[in-house]
Design a protein around this motif. Structure first.
Motif, PDB file in Angstrom:
ATOM      1  N   LEU A   7       5.969  -4.572  -0.030  1.00 40.23           N
ATOM      2  CA  LEU A   7       5.700  -5.257  -1.293  1.00 40.23           C
ATOM      3  C   LEU A   7       4.634  -6.338  -1.118  1.00 40.23           C
ATOM      4  N   LEU A  21      11.151  -4.265  -5.884  1.00 40.60           N
ATOM      5  CA  LEU A  21      11.584  -2.872  -5.840  1.00 40.60           C
ATOM      6  C   LEU A  21      13.052  -2.861  -6.205  1.00 40.60           C
ATOM      7  N   LEU A  88       9.244   0.122  -9.303  1.00 32.73           N
ATOM      8  CA  LEU A  88       8.403  -0.869  -8.647  1.00 32.73           C
ATOM      9  C   LEU A  88       7.771  -1.715  -9.735  1.00 32.73           C
ATOM     10  N   ILE A 106       0.048   0.329  -6.399  1.00 31.72           N
ATOM     11  CA  ILE A 106       1.479   0.555  -6.647  1.00 31.72           C
ATOM     12  C   ILE A 106       1.845   2.001  -6.323  1.00 31.72           C
ATOM     13  N   GLY A 110       4.526   3.244  -3.616  1.00 32.12           N
ATOM     14  CA  GLY A 110       5.599   4.150  -4.021  1.00 32.12           C
ATOM     15  C   GLY A 110       5.685   5.363  -3.114  1.00 32.12           C
TER      16      GLY A 110
END
Length: 115
Positions: A7, A21, A88, A106, A110
Motif C-alpha cells: 500500500l 485494503l 482497494l 492501483i 491489486g
C-alpha cells in the motif's frame, strides 16, 4: 510483500495521501497507510452501489468507483479473488493527482495482492 509495504507504494504517486485494503463484503481491514479513507465505510458504500447498480439494470460486477470532491478524490477498486472480493481504496488530493496514473498503480497493486 507485507500489505502495508504494498500500500505504501501507492503513496509514491503524486497526490496520493492514503490507501487501505479491505474485504469487500465483511469490511475486515487488512491494512492502511497514510491518511487512508475509512475502509469499513468504503466497503459499505461499494456494497450499496453494487446492489443498486443491479437494481437499476446494470450487468456484471462492480469494478471501480471514483468519488470526486472539490479538493479530494477517493478511488475504490474491486479486486476479484477466490472468496470475497477485496476493495482497494486510495485517497487523493485532487490538484497534484493524476487519476489515470493512480488507477494504473492501483491495478498493479491489486494484481500483486492476488498474484
Amino acid at each position: 510483500m507485507p500489505i502495508e509495504n504494498l500500500l505504501r507504494t501507492l503513496l509514491d504517486e503524486p497526490g496520493v495521501v492514503g490507501a487501505a485494503l479491505v474485504d469487500g463484503v465483511t469490511g475486515l481491514v487488512y491494512g492502511t497507510v497514510g491518511r487512508a479513507p475509512d475502509a469499513e465505510e468504503c466497503s459499505r458504500f461499494a456494497g450499496l452501489v453494487d446492489d443498486h447498480m443491479h437494481i437499476a439494470g446494470g450487468q456484471g460486477g462492480l469494478e471501480s468507483i471514483v468519488i470526486t470532491g472539490t479538493r479530494h478524490q477517493v478511488v475504490l477498486r474491486s479486486i476479484s479473488r477466490r472468496g470475497d472480493p477485496l476493495l482497494l481504496a486510495a485517497a487523493l488530493e485532487r490538484g497534484p493527482a493524476n487519476l489515470a496514473l493512480v488507477t494504473r498503480r492501483i491495478d498493479s497493486c491489486g494484481a500483486e495482492v492476488t498474484g
